[in-house]
Design a protein around this motif. Structure first.
Motif, mmCIF file in Angstrom:
data_model
loop_
_atom_site.group_PDB
_atom_site.id
_atom_site.type_symbol
_atom_site.label_atom_id
_atom_site.label_comp_id
_atom_site.label_asym_id
_atom_site.label_seq_id
_atom_site.Cartn_x
_atom_site.Cartn_y
_atom_site.Cartn_z
ATOM 1 N N ALA A 9 46.738 47.332 53.066
ATOM 2 C CA ALA A 9 46.288 48.429 53.928
ATOM 3 C C ALA A 9 45.183 47.937 54.840
ATOM 4 N N LYS A 10 45.236 48.423 56.111
ATOM 5 C CA LYS A 10 44.210 48.020 57.080
ATOM 6 C C LYS A 10 42.888 48.667 56.703
ATOM 7 N N GLY A 11 41.831 47.906 56.824
ATOM 8 C CA GLY A 11 40.513 48.487 56.591
ATOM 9 C C GLY A 11 40.143 48.625 55.130
ATOM 10 N N ALA A 12 40.986 48.079 54.238
ATOM 11 C CA ALA A 12 40.649 48.161 52.811
ATOM 12 C C ALA A 12 39.442 47.271 52.531
ATOM 13 N N LYS A 13 38.439 47.873 51.877
ATOM 14 C CA LYS A 13 37.201 47.152 51.603
ATOM 15 C C LYS A 13 36.817 47.321 50.146
ATOM 16 N N PHE A 14 36.160 46.303 49.608
ATOM 17 C CA PHE A 14 35.588 46.471 48.280
ATOM 18 C C PHE A 14 34.351 47.345 48.410
ATOM 19 N N HIS A 15 33.877 47.837 47.283
ATOM 20 C CA HIS A 15 32.713 48.730 47.300
ATOM 21 C C HIS A 15 31.454 48.047 47.840
ATOM 22 N N ASP A 16 31.445 46.718 47.760
ATOM 23 C CA ASP A 16 30.271 46.014 48.289
ATOM 24 C C ASP A 16 30.405 45.736 49.784
ATOM 25 N N GLY A 17 31.483 46.200 50.406
ATOM 26 C CA GLY A 17 31.629 46.071 51.841
ATOM 27 C C GLY A 17 32.510 44.933 52.302
ATOM 28 N N SER A 18 32.809 43.984 51.389
ATOM 29 C CA SER A 18 33.632 42.852 51.819
ATOM 30 C C SER A 18 35.094 43.283 51.924
ATOM 31 N N PRO A 19 35.802 42.760 52.930
ATOM 32 C CA PRO A 19 37.197 43.174 53.112
ATOM 33 C C PRO A 19 38.098 42.620 52.010
ATOM 34 N N VAL A 20 39.175 43.355 51.726
ATOM 35 C CA VAL A 20 40.140 42.901 50.732
ATOM 36 C C VAL A 20 41.114 41.955 51.409
ATOM 37 N N THR A 21 41.256 40.764 50.853
ATOM 38 C CA THR A 21 42.204 39.818 51.438
ATOM 39 C C THR A 21 43.327 39.540 50.453
ATOM 40 N N ALA A 22 44.370 38.918 50.971
ATOM 41 C CA ALA A 22 45.512 38.578 50.124
ATOM 42 C C ALA A 22 45.077 37.684 48.962
ATOM 43 N N LYS A 23 44.034 36.879 49.213
ATOM 44 C CA LYS A 23 43.551 35.987 48.155
ATOM 45 C C LYS A 23 43.067 36.776 46.934
ATOM 46 N N ASP A 24 42.368 37.889 47.193
ATOM 47 C CA ASP A 24 41.880 38.727 46.090
ATOM 48 C C ASP A 24 43.047 39.285 45.283
ATOM 49 N N VAL A 25 44.079 39.713 46.014
ATOM 50 C CA VAL A 25 45.234 40.300 45.332
ATOM 51 C C VAL A 25 45.960 39.248 44.508
ATOM 52 N N VAL A 26 46.133 38.067 45.081
ATOM 53 C CA VAL A 26 46.815 36.990 44.351
ATOM 54 C C VAL A 26 46.030 36.655 43.090
ATOM 55 N N PHE A 27 44.706 36.565 43.225
ATOM 56 C CA PHE A 27 43.871 36.288 42.060
ATOM 57 C C PHE A 27 44.069 37.357 40.980
ATOM 58 N N SER A 28 44.053 38.628 41.402
ATOM 59 C CA SER A 28 44.162 39.732 40.452
ATOM 60 C C SER A 28 45.519 39.759 39.759
ATOM 61 N N LEU A 29 46.581 39.541 40.546
ATOM 62 C CA LEU A 29 47.920 39.574 39.949
ATOM 63 C C LEU A 29 48.111 38.408 38.987
ATOM 64 N N LYS A 30 47.557 37.251 39.348
ATOM 65 C CA LYS A 30 47.674 36.102 38.441
ATOM 66 C C LYS A 30 46.897 36.367 37.157
ATOM 67 N N ARG A 31 45.743 37.021 37.319
ATOM 68 C CA ARG A 31 44.938 37.351 36.151
ATOM 69 C C ARG A 31 45.710 38.329 35.248
ATOM 70 N N LEU A 32 46.376 39.288 35.885
ATOM 71 C CA LEU A 32 47.175 40.262 35.137
ATOM 72 C C LEU A 32 48.331 39.565 34.422
ATOM 73 N N ARG A 33 48.940 38.627 35.136
ATOM 74 C CA ARG A 33 50.079 37.886 34.575
ATOM 75 C C ARG A 33 49.654 37.066 33.366
ATOM 76 N N ALA A 34 48.377 36.654 33.347
ATOM 77 C CA ALA A 34 47.893 35.790 32.269
ATOM 78 C C ALA A 34 47.456 36.567 31.034
ATOM 79 N N THR A 35 47.536 37.899 31.096
ATOM 80 C CA THR A 35 47.193 38.676 29.905
ATOM 81 C C THR A 35 48.291 38.495 28.866
ATOM 82 N N PRO A 36 48.004 38.827 27.610
ATOM 83 C CA PRO A 36 49.030 38.642 26.576
ATOM 84 C C PRO A 36 50.341 39.341 26.919
ATOM 85 N N ALA A 37 50.256 40.451 27.621
ATOM 86 C CA ALA A 37 51.467 41.198 27.923
ATOM 87 C C ALA A 37 51.910 40.984 29.360
ATOM 88 N N GLY A 38 51.345 39.964 30.004
ATOM 89 C CA GLY A 38 51.619 39.740 31.414
ATOM 90 C C GLY A 38 53.092 39.681 31.756
#
Lengths: 518, 287
Positions: free
Chosen positions: A115-144
């Protein structure tokens, strides 16, 4: 036990008495005394909504990718963090952090545009890198593996700053649906120690958190639209009774998932509105198909014919639910309403048992737990009902931990519950295709597998609907599930609360649309 | 050798309050009626105990005199059926505890060395909370059901009872005829059964009543904690727990079994007090 399941479950393991989940016949919107669907009034900004949610302080988790067995945790996390997509009415997947998505022709590669204009609460913009990191982290959970089925960590990549590419091992037209669940996004590189403090992108910011209770304040720069409430205060309750009492006493404004008994108790109060969310939870009885006494299809059909569905809905759910037809995924737009509704036929049940050579002199054990209220009751009533068809069933109530460890996925006959989803494909992928990780009944059917693969591998709507219909027919005829009914989600709210969610399952946490009259 | 006098002459007739047979009967009747009703209950239920006859937590009226429970089953029928096993297990526990305590206590009084050991052990065990003990037994004996609860109740109830009997038996053991019998070479068993225990009739009867009431509480508590009887069994304690979410919709689903448990304990206590032989009151007051 499997963490995914827990996390997907409607309510956590020990919320036991908790969820007096029950449901109504037609529901969906507020009952007459309610005014949540009063559309004439214009949403007004301001106010603090005090929400009660079920949970146990001992099971509190602050990790957005952890196992959330508390309602309160899930509520807080999904208001602070955004998932890629969220449940919707029609279609059942709506955009959230991902504004749009597009598959490749073979349905294996999916591109999610942020989404355009998506920002974290601290003001930094959300990038694809953040999403990739989060999804990989989710994938690495026991039930990933079951949270992101068919998607290996190495196949989650960023393209530019605003596009995330997921490559599935097989064609999967339903991938966006799966990202509705817990694909919460945190900033790239967040360490495990900092995860509880990580800024989210959601409609609310965390003000403070104390042992399951939290205060969330409005995120004025949320990308997803206007948020009306100034703040949401979440209060954790161990039992639905305590929660309902707090609501009646005016200590909270909304009791989330309070259940039918609480709703019936509050009925006399004109200032309390009841919101019923139909198709909220499935409480099927699982019959093992791989081996054991229920391996014969005729035996399973006999049990399906022996159960009195109307009575189950009336007695177990206080009528706050609907009769089901042994097919999971009743909320799916593609749910096959055309398949004949199975009704009670004791004569036919007895005949089928006879044909199958079923041993009626034995007493069979039906395992259950008290995880959610109504579950053990459904088992008790089921035992009484099938006795009339000559099947002797004894209900054995197990401790939650023992049940998930020893009985779930292995037992011959046991109760289960799913409070998360509404799609036929979701249940097929999780619990019914031959190689699914949570094949509760040990069911293997090549025709079903083929239909499933074709269905998720086709983008042609008409063809897909036809294949989904085929899957449901097979499920109806021979799966290990006896789904007698669907419970409604029942929320109670003070009269001043408007704009409450009416979707089943995870739709219940979408409180960003709520507002308060003065 | 006939054990007699020593104790009997002890109390003067003036200090004794004798109840007339009618008064005794009046005090015994409620307990007898209630126990009889609980025992016969399962045969006189108006509805089947496991089949819904009305809406869940339906108010009293219509076919169900006390309304419906969590599944819409008839509360009245379940209350009628739900007492038999409670009464039977409480009776069993009370009888076993009293009998065992009588023998151990009498031996303790006759053999001071044994007595000291028994008393010290009892002192320690008395400190163990009943709930903890029951949970321990129930968890280490899954599927034990009522038997496990009864075993736990017996083990936990015994120390107190033993202590009581030992004290009551001490003066008897010190009396002249017991000494004479001991000198005459009578065996311990003979002393216990023929000399000491018959003199403790009143104490033991009072103890039996007390242990029964205690057993009712322990068994009900276990039922409430769900370590004893399992659903769908009709059981008073279980009913109180199962139906508590609906107490505002149909109070009778919780009230009726609660009243039943309370009445049972009260009436049996009353009956036991009335049945205790008046001649033996002093043995009790000695404590």
């Amino acid at each position: 036990m499997d963490l995914t399941r827990r996390q997907l479950l409607w309510a956590g393991a020990a919320l036991t008495a908790a969820t007096v989940l029950t449901a109504c016949g037609s529901g969906g919107d507020a009952e007459p005394n309610g005014s949540a669907d009063d559309t004439s009034a214009k949403p007004r900004k301001g106010g603090t909504l005090r929400v009660g949610a079920l949970g146990r302080a001992s099971a509190v988790t602050r990790d957005p990718h952890g196992t959330q067995s508390n309602e309160s945790d899930y509520l807080i996390l999904s208001l602070v963090h955004d998932a890629l997509t969220v449940p919707g009415a029609k279609p059942n997947t709506a955009p959230r952090l991902a504004a749009s998505w597009e598959p490749s022709a073979d349905l294996k590669t999916w591109k999610f545009k942020l989404a355009k204009g998506a920002k974290f609460h601290d003001g930094s913009p959300v990038t694809a890198k953040d999403v990739v990191f989060s999804l990989k982290r989710l994938r690495a959970t026991p039930a990933g593996a079951s949270r992101l089925p068919g998607i290996q960590a190495k196949n989650i990549t960023a393209q530019g700053t605003d596009t995330v590419v997921l490559v599935s091992d097989y064609a999967n037209a339903e991938l966006p649906l799966l990202t509705r669940l817990t694909t919460f996004v945190v900033p790239d590189g967040t360490s495990d120690e900092d995860i509880a403090k990580a800024p989210g992108t959601g409609p609310f910011k965390l003000d403070w958190f104390r042992g399951g209770n939290a205060r969330l304040v409005r995120n004025d720069s949320w990308h997803g639209g206007t948020v009306y409430l100034d703040a949401i205060e979440v209060k954790i309750f161990e039992s639905p009774q305590a929660m309902a009492n707090a609501l009646l006493a005016g200590q909270i404004d909304l009791a989330s998932n309070a259940g039918a008994i609480a709703a019936r108790t509050a009925k006399t109060r004109k200032d309390i509105q009841t919101v019923r969310r139909p198709n909220d939870m499935a409480m099927p009885i699982v019959m093992r198909t791989a081996d054991g006494p229920f391996a014969d299809t005729k035996v399973r059909e006999a049990l399906r014919l022996a159960v009195d569905r109307e009575a189950m809905v009336k007695q177990v759910l206080s009528g706050y639910g609907t009769v089901a037809n042994d097919i999971l995924g009743t909320g799916d737009p593609a749910y096959a309403k055309s398949i004949t509704q199975r009704t009670r036929d004791l004569a036919k049940a007895r005949q089928l048992l006879k044909e199958a050579g079923f041993d009626t002199s034995r007493t069979y054990e039906l395992m259950t737990t008290e995880d959610i209220s109504g579950l053990a009751e459904s088992a008790t009533l089921f035992a009484t009902q099938v006795r009339e068809a000559g099947v002797k069933v004894k209900v054995v109530k197990q401790e939650s931990a023992v049940f998930w460890d020893k009985t779930w996925l292995k037992g011959d006959l046991y109760t289960s519950y799913w409070g998360t989803n509404d799609s036929v494909v979701f249940f097929a992928s999780k619990t019914m295709v031959s190689d699914s990780g949570q094949n509760e009944a040990g069911w293997q059917d090549t025709a079903f597998d083929t239909a499933y693969e074709k269905a998720i591998g086709t983008s042609d709507d008409a063809r897909r609907t036809q294949l989904l219909r085929e899957m449901q027919q097979i499920e109806y005829d021979s799966s290990g599930y006896l789904l007698w009914g669907m419970a409604d989600g029942v929320d109670l709210a003070a009269a001043k609360v408007r704009g409450l969610p009416t979707l089943p399952g995870y739709g219940r946490v979408q409180l960003e649309t709520a507002w308060l009259t003065s | 050798m006939k054990p007699l006098t020593g104790r009997r002459g002890g109390s003067s007739p003036k200090t004794q309050r004798r109840w007339s047979p009618t008064a005794v009967l009046l005090r015994v009747l409620p307990a007898a009626a209630l126990v009889a009703l609980a025992l016969a209950g399962p045969w006189i239920t108006p509805h089947a105990v496991d089949e819904p006859v009305t809406a869940p937590f339906a108010e009293a009226g219509g076919g169900a005199l006390l309304g419906g429970d969590q599944l819409g089953r008839d509360v009245l029928s379940r209350v009628l059926a739900g007492g038999r096993e409670l009464v039977l297990s409480a009776l069993l526990i009370a009888a076993v505890v009293t009998a065992a305590a009588a023998v151990i206590g009498a031996i303790g009084a006759l053999r001071p060395t044994v007595g000291r050991v028994v008393e010290r052990a009892a002192d320690v065990l008395i400190l163990l909370p009943a709930v903890l003990g029951i949970m321990l037994v129930a968890l280490s004996w899954p599927g034990g059901g009522r038997l496990a609860v009864a075993a736990a109740a017996i083990v936990l109830g015994l120390p107190y009872a033993v202590r009581l009997v030992t004290h009551a038996a001490a003066p008897v053991a010190a009396s002249g005829y017991v000494e004479a019998a001991t000198a005459g070479g009578e065996r311990l068993w003979f002393l216990v059964v023929r000399d000491v225990l018959p003199n403790l009739r009143a104490t033991l009867l009072a103890l039996l009543g007390l242990r029964f009431v205690e057993a009712v509480y322990v068994v009900s508590m276990a039922g409430f904690l769900q370590v004893g009887p399992q659903p769908p069994a009709a059981d008073w304690a279980l009913m109180i727990r199962e139906n508590s979410p609906g107490i505002l919709l149909n109070p009778w689903a919780v009230l009726a079994p609660s009243i039943a448990v309370g009445l049972l304990a009260l009436s049996v206590n009353l009956a036991a007090a009335a049945l205790v032989p008046q001649t033996g009151r002093k043995a009790v007051t000695l404590l």
